[in-house]
Each structure stands twice: as C-alpha cells, then as structure tokens.
Write a protein that holds these residues in place. Structure first.
Motif, PDB file in Angstrom:
ATOM      1  N   GLY A 191       0.814  -1.207   0.000  1.00  0.00           N
ATOM      2  CA  GLY A 191       0.000   0.000   0.000  1.00  0.00           C
ATOM      3  C   GLY A 191       0.842   1.249   0.000  1.00  0.00           C
ATOM      4  O   GLY A 191       2.078   1.208   0.050  1.00  0.00           O
ATOM      5  N   ARG A 195      -2.722   4.209   3.276  1.00  0.00           N
ATOM      6  CA  ARG A 195      -3.583   3.018   3.304  1.00  0.00           C
ATOM      7  C   ARG A 195      -2.726   1.786   3.042  1.00  0.00           C
ATOM      8  O   ARG A 195      -2.066   1.696   2.005  1.00  0.00           O
ATOM      9  CB  ARG A 195      -4.691   3.110   2.259  1.00  0.00           C
ATOM     10  N   TYR A 196      -2.749   0.852   3.987  1.00  0.00           N
ATOM     11  CA  TYR A 196      -1.862  -0.311   3.912  1.00  0.00           C
ATOM     12  C   TYR A 196      -2.590  -1.588   4.313  1.00  0.00           C
ATOM     13  O   TYR A 196      -3.507  -1.565   5.130  1.00  0.00           O
ATOM     14  CB  TYR A 196      -0.657  -0.126   4.851  1.00  0.00           C
ATOM     15  N   SER A 259      -5.938  -4.024   7.744  1.00  0.00           N
ATOM     16  CA  SER A 259      -5.969  -2.814   6.930  1.00  0.00           C
ATOM     17  C   SER A 259      -5.729  -1.630   7.854  1.00  0.00           C
ATOM     18  O   SER A 259      -6.492  -1.427   8.808  1.00  0.00           O
ATOM     19  CB  SER A 259      -7.323  -2.679   6.225  1.00  0.00           C
ATOM     20  N   GLU A 261      -4.980   2.541   8.240  1.00  0.00           N
ATOM     21  CA  GLU A 261      -5.040   3.864   7.635  1.00  0.00           C
ATOM     22  C   GLU A 261      -4.331   4.863   8.546  1.00  0.00           C
ATOM     23  O   GLU A 261      -4.569   4.882   9.754  1.00  0.00           O
ATOM     24  CB  GLU A 261      -6.489   4.284   7.407  1.00  0.00           C
TER      25      GLU A 261
END
Length: 294
Positions: A191, A195-196, A259, A261
């Motif tokens: 990402g 965002r990853y 996820s 952020e």
C-alpha cells in the motif's frame, strides 16, 4: 487471531514498582563518535538509583491517527532489525550515543527509533521530545530483564539485547547477531498514501501472543540546548518518536491481514512484538517482525 481495537495495557506503562540499590555503570566508548576516544558515564536519575517507584499502569490508547480493520490474506516476508535508543537532551552522557544512532539510522536494514525520556528534565532543561510513556516503556524493559534501574543512554536491539552506553563495535555486533536470527513471523506490507494491508503469519508453526504497534517519528531535528548539563551544545537528533500506539492484539497463530489507515505526513513503522507474562500485566518481549509504512 487479531482483535482489532483491543488495546493492550503494557510497555507504555508498568504494573509494579522496582526496588533495590543499583549504581551507575562506567562504560568506555572509545569509538562512539567522530573517531576520537570518549569516556562517559551512563547515568540514572537520583530517584531511580535507589528505587524505581510509582510505576503507573497506563493503557495504550487507540492512536487517533490510525484505524485498523480485519481482512484475510496469507502473503508474508521478514523485516529489518529494530534499534530503540532511550536518550534525553538533559543527559550529559547522551550526545555520543545520539551521534552513533544518527549513523545507524541511515541503514536500510535497520529501523532506528529514538525515545526521549523525561526523567532528566529536573536538571534545568525540559526535553521537548521527552514523554512519560517512553520512560515507562524503558522501565517495562527493565522489569522484563529483572533490572532495578534504568540508564541513559541505552539501546534495545530487537526488544532482546540491552546495551547501556554502547560502543560502536558492540552495537554493530548486536545488529549483526539479530539480523542472523530466524524470523518467527513473516510480514508483508502493501500500500501507499496512508492506506496499507499488513499480513502476518507464523513461521514453521511457531506461535506467541503479540501486539501490533504503529510508531510515528520525526526524521531529524537540530536543537540548541540552552540550559542543563548540555548547556551550550547543539545536537542533531534522528528518528525522534512522536507516538507509539498499539493497533491490535494477535494470537501469533492465525494468518491474518490488517488494513491500516494513517493520517499526516510523518513517517511510520509497524512493529509486531511478543507479549511476555508479567506479574500482573504482560511485558515487552522480542520483536517478532517489523517494517516501514512508506
């Protein structure tokens, strides 16, 4: 299994006071800075020489800059060696270690993180980067190691090797040893732009409960110190930690992807660290995996 939003009350807080008598150690650092020999004394504040007390338990609050959700994936890899420096602008012994730390901070195979403690502020210069939670993290490492006193400067390599007032050769050797250790957790970070997706998976069935943490830092700052033991000195600091937050607990067994952020432009890294059994709360264990959130 990851419990997103279950923030563990460890490491940036402690469950018990440490007692006993411990005197500062004398360490020779012949090649720690600029090629000229220097002898200095890693020191502990007076109240901690006799008793590390009032170690308050403090929950690791959710990071206002990070949110996390659970998704599923099993892609993995390993990361670089994490070196934590506990330092202070009020500590006369610290500038040589700060210079050494600046050197290793440039290495791509090292994640170097400087945590400024606040227990030297009473000497007349309040370190603007110092935070009580970083002092508490250092105390938690001491408790995990069975030590009664904390010192500056101190470096912790991979959450496992503690070096007080390290010489350059000792630090480089510790980094090499840790780099050769097999990683118990495989890690993939994908990402960009805040965002990853972070994938975690145990290696060869190894499992250990862990905490997933996001660390933000300021890459560099040069400070003119006007008062205190370093009065009149200008010191450059690297990778100054500004926040250290847990984002999830992980059981160490279940391949999982988070996820994440992030807000803001400050660089960030992700650290997966073992949670070891303490008297009433878990204590920091080895770092199992780490990577940059570029």
């Amino acid at each position: 299994m990851v419990r997103a939003g279950s923030f563990t009350a460890i490491w940036i807080g402690m469950a018990a006071a440490l007692g006993g008598v411990a005197m500062p150690e004398y360490v020779r650092a012949d090649d720690i800075a600029s090629g000229t020999g220097a002898t200095y004394v890693p020191d502990a504040p007076p109240g901690m020489r006799l008793r590390v007390s009032e170690a308050m338990v403090q929950s690791m609050a959710p990071d206002a800059e990070a949110s996390v959700q659970r998704v599923s994936s099993e892609e993995t890899n390993a990361g670089p060696v994490v070196v934590e420096l506990f330092t202070s602008q009020g500590c006369s012994s610290c500038p040589p270690a700060d210079a050494l730390f600046e050197e290793i901070a440039e290495r791509p195979d090292v994640i170097a993180l400087a945590l400024h403690v606040d227990y030297w502020d009473y000497l007349g210069w309040k370190d603007p980067f110092g935070k009580p939670e970083f002092t508490a993290r250092q105390k938690a490492y001491a408790l995990a190691a069975g030590e009664r006193t904390v010192y500056t400067p101190q470096m912790i390599v991979e959450g496992r090797e503690a070096l007080v007032g390290p010489q350059r050769t000792d630090l480089l050797a510790a980094i090499t040893r840790e780099a050769e250790e097999a990683q118990p957790v495989k890690l993939t970070i994908e990402g960009q732009g805040g965002r990853y997706e972070v994938s975690l998976s145990p290696v060869d069935g190894a499992s250990e409960p862990a905490v997933v943490q996001v660390v933000r830092y300021q890459p560099q700052a040069t400070v003119d110190i006007l008062r205190g033991e370093n009065a009149g000195r200008t010191v450059t600091y690297s990778n100054i930690v500004t926040s250290w937050r847990a984002v999830a607990d992980w059981d160490g067994k279940t391949p999982t992807t988070l996820s994440i952020e992030l807000e803001g432009e400050a660089p960030a890294v992700l650290i997966v660290q073992a949670a070891r059994q303490g008297h009433s709360l878990p204590l920091p264990g080895p770092i199992l995996a780490a990577g940059r959130l570029d």
